[in-house]
Design an enzyme around this catalytic site. Sequence first.
Site, PDB file in Angstrom:
ATOM      1  N   HIS A 266     -10.797  -7.905   5.369  1.00  0.00           N
ATOM      2  CA  HIS A 266     -10.434  -7.757   3.952  1.00  0.00           C
ATOM      3  C   HIS A 266      -8.932  -7.830   3.670  1.00  0.00           C
ATOM      4  O   HIS A 266      -8.518  -8.366   2.656  1.00  0.00           O
ATOM      5  CB  HIS A 266     -11.020  -6.466   3.364  1.00  0.00           C
ATOM      6  N   ASP A 267      -8.105  -7.272   4.558  1.00  0.00           N
ATOM      7  CA  ASP A 267      -6.656  -7.204   4.297  1.00  0.00           C
ATOM      8  C   ASP A 267      -5.862  -8.179   5.143  1.00  0.00           C
ATOM      9  O   ASP A 267      -4.648  -8.002   5.312  1.00  0.00           O
ATOM     10  CB  ASP A 267      -6.145  -5.785   4.581  1.00  0.00           C
ATOM     11  N   LYS A 270      -2.383  -9.521   4.436  1.00  0.00           N
ATOM     12  CA  LYS A 270      -1.145  -8.748   4.607  1.00  0.00           C
ATOM     13  C   LYS A 270      -0.208  -9.374   5.645  1.00  0.00           C
ATOM     14  O   LYS A 270       0.968  -9.037   5.690  1.00  0.00           O
ATOM     15  CB  LYS A 270      -1.459  -7.296   5.000  1.00  0.00           C
ATOM     16  N   HIS A 295      -1.442 -10.145  -1.320  1.00  0.00           N
ATOM     17  CA  HIS A 295      -2.195 -10.203  -0.060  1.00  0.00           C
ATOM     18  C   HIS A 295      -3.635 -10.644  -0.296  1.00  0.00           C
ATOM     19  O   HIS A 295      -4.266 -11.229   0.575  1.00  0.00           O
ATOM     20  CB  HIS A 295      -2.131  -8.879   0.716  1.00  0.00           C
ATOM     21  N   HIS A 321     -11.260  -7.648  -3.356  1.00  0.00           N
ATOM     22  CA  HIS A 321     -11.500  -6.249  -2.994  1.00  0.00           C
ATOM     23  C   HIS A 321     -10.626  -5.252  -3.742  1.00  0.00           C
ATOM     24  O   HIS A 321     -10.825  -4.049  -3.635  1.00  0.00           O
ATOM     25  CB  HIS A 321     -11.407  -6.035  -1.470  1.00  0.00           C
ATOM     26  N   HIS A 322      -9.650  -5.735  -4.538  1.00  0.00           N
ATOM     27  CA  HIS A 322      -8.886  -4.809  -5.397  1.00  0.00           C
ATOM     28  C   HIS A 322      -9.208  -4.970  -6.875  1.00  0.00           C
ATOM     29  O   HIS A 322      -8.500  -4.435  -7.735  1.00  0.00           O
ATOM     30  CB  HIS A 322      -7.374  -4.959  -5.160  1.00  0.00           C
ATOM     31  N   ASP A 364     -13.017   0.515   1.458  1.00  0.00           N
ATOM     32  CA  ASP A 364     -11.592   0.447   1.789  1.00  0.00           C
ATOM     33  C   ASP A 364     -10.813   1.600   1.155  1.00  0.00           C
ATOM     34  O   ASP A 364      -9.988   2.236   1.809  1.00  0.00           O
ATOM     35  CB  ASP A 364     -11.022  -0.901   1.322  1.00  0.00           C
TER      36      ASP A 364
HETATM   37  P1  C2E Z   1      -3.901   0.783   1.507  1.00  0.00           P
HETATM   38  O1  C2E Z   1      -2.942   1.866   1.847  1.00  0.00           O
HETATM   39  O2  C2E Z   1      -4.824   0.343   2.597  1.00  0.00           O
HETATM   40  O3  C2E Z   1      -4.731   1.247   0.281  1.00  0.00           O
HETATM   41  C1  C2E Z   1      -5.876   0.570  -0.207  1.00  0.00           C
HETATM   42  C2  C2E Z   1      -6.293   1.104  -1.555  1.00  0.00           C
HETATM   43  O4  C2E Z   1      -6.757   2.448  -1.425  1.00  0.00           O
HETATM   44  C3  C2E Z   1      -5.166   1.155  -2.560  1.00  0.00           C
HETATM   45  O5  C2E Z   1      -5.043  -0.095  -3.213  1.00  0.00           O
HETATM   46  C4  C2E Z   1      -5.668   2.230  -3.530  1.00  0.00           C
HETATM   47  O6  C2E Z   1      -6.630   1.704  -4.406  1.00  0.00           O
HETATM   48  C5  C2E Z   1      -6.399   3.183  -2.598  1.00  0.00           C
HETATM   49  N1  C2E Z   1      -5.531   4.322  -2.211  1.00  0.00           N
HETATM   50  C6  C2E Z   1      -4.948   4.540  -1.014  1.00  0.00           C
HETATM   51  N2  C2E Z   1      -4.260   5.686  -0.999  1.00  0.00           N
HETATM   52  C7  C2E Z   1      -4.376   6.214  -2.230  1.00  0.00           C
HETATM   53  C8  C2E Z   1      -3.874   7.391  -2.867  1.00  0.00           C
HETATM   54  O7  C2E Z   1      -3.139   8.226  -2.278  1.00  0.00           O
HETATM   55  N3  C2E Z   1      -4.214   7.573  -4.162  1.00  0.00           N
HETATM   56  C9  C2E Z   1      -5.025   6.707  -4.846  1.00  0.00           C
HETATM   57  N4  C2E Z   1      -5.355   6.957  -6.113  1.00  0.00           N
HETATM   58  N5  C2E Z   1      -5.507   5.580  -4.274  1.00  0.00           N
HETATM   59  C10 C2E Z   1      -5.199   5.355  -2.993  1.00  0.00           C
HETATM   60  P2  C2E Z   1      -3.632  -0.484  -3.865  1.00  0.00           P
HETATM   61  O8  C2E Z   1      -3.089   0.651  -4.640  1.00  0.00           O
HETATM   62  O9  C2E Z   1      -3.858  -1.764  -4.596  1.00  0.00           O
HETATM   63  O10 C2E Z   1      -2.684  -0.744  -2.649  1.00  0.00           O
HETATM   64  C11 C2E Z   1      -2.854  -1.845  -1.804  1.00  0.00           C
HETATM   65  C12 C2E Z   1      -1.936  -1.713  -0.634  1.00  0.00           C
HETATM   66  O11 C2E Z   1      -0.577  -1.685  -1.110  1.00  0.00           O
HETATM   67  C13 C2E Z   1      -2.103  -0.408   0.136  1.00  0.00           C
HETATM   68  O12 C2E Z   1      -3.138  -0.517   1.052  1.00  0.00           O
HETATM   69  C14 C2E Z   1      -0.733  -0.268   0.779  1.00  0.00           C
HETATM   70  O13 C2E Z   1      -0.590  -1.110   1.906  1.00  0.00           O
HETATM   71  C15 C2E Z   1       0.188  -0.798  -0.312  1.00  0.00           C
HETATM   72  N6  C2E Z   1       0.679   0.295  -1.194  1.00  0.00           N
HETATM   73  C16 C2E Z   1       0.057   0.775  -2.304  1.00  0.00           C
HETATM   74  N7  C2E Z   1       0.797   1.733  -2.874  1.00  0.00           N
HETATM   75  C17 C2E Z   1       1.898   1.895  -2.094  1.00  0.00           C
HETATM   76  C18 C2E Z   1       3.063   2.758  -2.146  1.00  0.00           C
HETATM   77  O14 C2E Z   1       3.229   3.576  -3.035  1.00  0.00           O
HETATM   78  N8  C2E Z   1       3.977   2.616  -1.144  1.00  0.00           N
HETATM   79  C19 C2E Z   1       3.825   1.699  -0.132  1.00  0.00           C
HETATM   80  N9  C2E Z   1       4.758   1.651   0.795  1.00  0.00           N
HETATM   81  N10 C2E Z   1       2.752   0.875  -0.063  1.00  0.00           N
HETATM   82  C20 C2E Z   1       1.801   0.965  -1.028  1.00  0.00           C
HETATM   83 FE    FE Z   2      -6.192  -4.681   0.311  1.00  0.00          FE
HETATM   84 FE    FE Z   3      -7.667  -1.723   4.035  1.00  0.00          FE
END
Ligand code: C2E
Ligand code: FE
Ligand code: FE
Length: 420
Positions: A266-267, A270, A295, A321-322, A364
């Site tokens: 899925h990712d 990246k 991504h 997936h988003h 995810d």
């Molecule tokens: P990821 O960390 O694998 O997160 C995948 C999805 O899980 C996120 O999609 C979000 O929908 C959900 N998610 C993960 N952790 C949290 C959380 O603490 N709170 C909430 N409400 N949802 C959460 P999203 O937001 O589209 O992010 C996609 C990817 O972008 C993330 O994959 C991560 O790699 C990056 N990312 C997102 N937000 C941040 C951030 O604030 N800082 C950094 N450094 N990376 C981020």
């Molecule tokens: Fe993703």
């Molecule tokens: Fe993931």
Amino acid sequence: MAFIKKVDQIMNAPAPGAPVMIKRDVHSLLETIESIYHIKDLDSLLERVLSEARSFVHADAGTLYLAVHKHLYFSYVQNDSLIKQGRARDKYIYSRERLEINKNSVAGYVAATGESLLIDNVYDINSDVSYSFNPAFDSKTSYNTRSLLVVPLITSDDVVLGVLQLINSKNEQGKVIPFSMQDKLYINQFARNAANAIEKAKLSREMVLRLVKLAELRDPYETSQHVKRVGAYSIELYENWAQTHGVSSKEIKSTKDTLHTASILHDVGKVAVSDIILKKPGELDRIEKLKMRCHTIYGARLFRYSSSPWDRTASEVTLNHHERWDGRGYPGKIDNIYATRIRFGPGKKEKEIPLPARIVALADVYDAQISKRAYKEKWPEESALQYIRMQAGKHFDPELANIFIKISDVIQAITQKYSY
Ligand code: C2E
Ligand code: FE
Ligand code: FE
Ligand code: SIN
Ligand code: SIN
């Protein structure tokens, strides 16, 4: 199909002394060969090859070995008698052991020479041959091996991929009898076809894991454990969904196959995002967020060259997936995912989002929440489940969200199995 002709030629010229093969068997062999060609997931394929081969020749037990460098590994062991006695765990006895490929053991001999062996009684092997039967398995399990049919798994390029060993042919009264010459012809033909299918599945498995490794190098949090959990949750969700929607068991099997691989990937997009963004400890700014969101599109571009169901599902999942059930996700409807300048479109909504992507979205997010990331600590499982309850009909497909909650004990068992 050229292959039908080949089998008919063989069947029309039965080996001396062999009973004439009945037509029904030929057709079921052909059907099985067709269906194994459509299994891409390596594990499901190996298991199926062994069980089909056994059922053709009424073998009570069997072993499928895969060759890696100079060794054979016990990849699948099946044994009806031991399983009937409630000793299913015995099939794992040899799972970590291996045999050297040389002429000393039965399976080693077959792999080394490419010849098949038909042995009526393993405790009565002619003394002028180099191989001998190793009674260790029998003494460990109190099983009594007698007749063997052992054939190489050789591809059309003459690569020995492994060995298929069938044990104890049984007649209608359940008595152990020798395998016949006819069985040998039959299983050899089957093994040639199986080997080609296994070779294809191995290549795609290797490709999938290589892609995941690349993504892992860039995003240290997108680990192979995380993708295995997302894969396993997705399969469970789909199976429960499909059962309530009256999907046939045949379709469930083939969809699980493609969905498993797609969810692992899925990712994978990246790999094309800068690791400065991926590893950033704090929150992303607006530009970084946009770059991160690409991504999904980068991932989908990887699967553009093929229209196989396998690649189609992978491209649906990576791209969507988003997306969110309420239409507030990304990347939305896009005219051309290959355009040099990416423009996000209006969000896809509800069933505009393909089912596999709605499933992976849930799997995810749950797993990302219960995992540590550069930008956040992990959440307790209960908080992640609470999020799913609250977001049913908003972030997530409400029906899938309900299923997720209902099977949360299975989900937690998967989390444990592939834990950190
Ligand atoms: P990821 O960390 O694998 O997160 C995948 C999805 O899980 C996120 O999609 C979000 O929908 C959900 N998610 C993960 N952790 C949290 C959380 O603490 N709170 C909430 N409400 N949802 C959460 P999203 O937001 O589209 O992010 C996609 C990817 O972008 C993330 O994959 C991560 O790699 C990056 N990312 C997102 N937000 C941040 C951030 O604030 N800082 C950094 N450094 N990376 C981020
Ligand atoms: Fe993703
Ligand atoms: Fe993931
Ligand atoms: C494959 O489909 O060949 C392997 C991918 C997987 O791990 O399911
Ligand atoms: C399907 O039936 O495979 C898809 C229907 C849906 O998107 O819920």
